[in-house]
Design an enzyme around this catalytic site. Structure first.
Site, PDB file in Angstrom:
ATOM      1  N   ASP A  27      -7.902  -2.260   4.986  1.00 48.59           N
ATOM      2  CA  ASP A  27      -7.456  -0.932   5.209  1.00 48.59           C
ATOM      3  C   ASP A  27      -7.913  -0.152   5.152  1.00 48.59           C
ATOM      4  O   ASP A  27      -7.891   0.649   5.900  1.00 48.59           O
ATOM      5  CB  ASP A  27      -6.304  -1.689   6.653  1.00 48.59           C
ATOM      6  CG  ASP A  27      -5.317  -1.720   6.217  1.00 48.59           C
ATOM      7  OD1 ASP A  27      -5.571  -2.055   5.257  1.00 48.59           O
ATOM      8  OD2 ASP A  27      -4.572  -0.604   6.535  1.00 48.59           O
ATOM      9  N   THR A  69       1.378  -0.852  -0.025  1.00 48.07           N
ATOM     10  CA  THR A  69      -0.090   0.057   0.048  1.00 48.07           C
ATOM     11  C   THR A  69       0.757   1.186  -0.034  1.00 48.07           C
ATOM     12  O   THR A  69       1.527   0.888  -0.226  1.00 48.07           O
ATOM     13  CB  THR A  69      -0.970   0.054   1.681  1.00 48.07           C
ATOM     14  OG1 THR A  69      -1.941  -1.186   1.724  1.00 48.07           O
ATOM     15  CG2 THR A  69      -1.664   1.441   1.038  1.00 48.07           C
ATOM     16  N   ARG A  86     -13.340  -8.693  -0.617  1.00 42.67           N
ATOM     17  CA  ARG A  86     -12.519  -8.238  -0.040  1.00 42.67           C
ATOM     18  C   ARG A  86     -12.128  -7.042  -0.026  1.00 42.67           C
ATOM     19  O   ARG A  86     -11.497  -6.044  -0.662  1.00 42.67           O
ATOM     20  CB  ARG A  86     -11.308  -9.041  -0.267  1.00 42.67           C
ATOM     21  CG  ARG A  86     -10.063  -9.474   1.464  1.00 42.67           C
ATOM     22  CD  ARG A  86      -9.274  -7.658   0.939  1.00 42.67           C
ATOM     23  NE  ARG A  86      -8.428  -8.087   2.090  1.00 42.67           N
ATOM     24  CZ  ARG A  86      -6.822  -6.943   1.859  1.00 42.67           C
ATOM     25  NH1 ARG A  86      -7.136  -6.199   0.937  1.00 42.67           N
ATOM     26  NH2 ARG A  86      -6.383  -6.798   3.431  1.00 42.67           N
TER      27      ARG A  86
HETATM   28  N1  GLY Z   1      -3.065  -2.772   3.325  1.00 42.54           N
HETATM   29  C1  GLY Z   1      -3.137  -3.542   2.568  1.00 42.54           C
HETATM   30  C2  GLY Z   1      -4.697  -4.162   2.670  1.00 42.54           C
HETATM   31  O1  GLY Z   1      -4.483  -5.023   3.152  1.00 42.54           O
HETATM   32  O2  GLY Z   1      -5.635  -4.236   1.597  1.00 42.54           O
END
Ligand code: GLY
Length: 338
Positions: free
Chosen positions: A224, A193, A221
């Site tokens: 975060d 990310t 899905r």
């Molecule tokens: N931190 C990115 C994710 O788990 O989607």
């Protein structure tokens, strides 16, 4: 803390000699102890920090926008937009690893110093989800749009729908399908990310993050990164924080919000990031996710002190400030990959 990191901090912070200052805007908060935080001189703003190696070109682009007097949110959109458009970046935007059905689904959010937020989750077919998140902030009465609704909104705002699955990522997906074993891979060539935090020349905080999420995730899905408080949080009276790594663990612990709350209680950004990583470790040490768990946080406080910490080694982030310029810093970490 490594000598190099210490040197960078000292070079950045210089000498001021002020013990502690009170934040005028937040009379209920404990004072920030700037001496403890390592701040000995007023930091020359702007300060920009972004996760991983792809943070460096992102910071450079964001700085150019800030230098031209553009608003910080535009700087964030332009900065992290470089990673989103890069087909070689397998964890963000175009060229990002798809889910197990071969679909590239994107999450992003953005937040300004007035706590205005915009977010998109499970967005498909749009190369720049961060720009759509900014439009959610600016043009809607809502904070988050998801899936088909987010796409419909993006198209209504003039965004173009395109195929984000490159030939390379399709090849990787087909290879993965043969075994179909789910095991999130964080820290592929030092990127995941991309999260960016800015303390601008007026001393205001803003932030954004964008990702294609965990490779080979289930269809639908959401991680975060689009969740305010998990992947990103800021309180303009206190500081800002952003996460990278396994989104499920960051959501379970409201990671970025907790880092900001610890800074409110007087912890330095380094200390606050470390404490939340320790908490995540304690909650997950007997968890099935522990085998592949990686999480990392970056944070900046109102005084312009920045910090970062990760569960496992390998997390780095890009920093720019007017004193020391652009550089990469390695985050301290709790444990090594076995
Ligand atoms: N931190 C990115 C994710 O788990 O989607």
């Amino acid at each position: 803390m490594s000598d190099r990191r210490n040197f960078i901090k000292k070079a950045t912070l210089g000498t001021l000699g002020i013990g502690s200052l009170y934040r005028a805007q937040d009379s209920n908060a404990a004072p920030i102890n700037f001496e403890k935080a390592g701040a000995r001189k007023e930091v020359k703003k702007p300060l920009i920090i972004s996760t991983w190696n792809h943070g460096l070109p992102a910071n450079k682009e964001a700085l150019q926008h800030l230098s031209k007097g553009k608003p910080p949110l535009d700087a964030i959109v332009a900065g992290v937009g470089i990673a989103e458009a890069d087909p070689k970046e397998r964890s963000v935007g175009y060229g990002g690893f798809p889910d197990r059905e071969g679909k590239v689904t994107l999450d992003a959010c953005i937040m300004d110093h007035r706590s205005n937020c915009g977010s998109v989750s499970f967005l498909q077919g749009i190369k720049h989800p961060i720009a759509v998140a900014q439009k959610v902030l600016l043009e809607t009465p809502h904070v988050m749009l998801a899936g088909a609704g987010a796409l419909k909104f993006a198209l209504s705002q003039g965004f173009k729908e395109e195929n984000l699955l490159t030939a390379e990522t399709e090849k990787d997906w087909k290879k993965w399908l043969k075994a179909s074993k789910y095991k999130p891979v964080i820290n592929t060539e030092n990127h995941d990310t991309i999260s960016m935090l800015i303390l601008d020349e007026d001393g205001n905080l803003s932030g954004g993050c964008t990702t294609s999420g965990a490779a080979w995730k289930m269809h639908g899905r959401v991680g975060d990164s689009p969740i305010i408080g998990a992947g990103l949080f800021l309180d303009n009276d206190v500081g800002a924080a952003a996460a990278t790594g396994l989104g499920e663990a960051v959501i379970r612990t409201a990671g970025s919000a907790m880092v900001v709350e610890l800074m409110r209680q007087g912890k330095t950004p380094d200390e606050a990031c470390k404490e939340i990583v320790e908490r995540i470790y304690n909650k997950h040490k007997d968890h099935k996710d522990m085998e592949y768990l990686q999480v990392g946080f970056i944070a900046v406080n109102k005084a312009g002190i920045h910090g970062g910490y990760s569960l496992r080694n390998g997390f780095n982030y890009a920093v720019y400030d007017k004193d020391a310029g652009h550089r990469m810093e390695d985050a301290a970490f709790k444990m090594s990959w076995e």
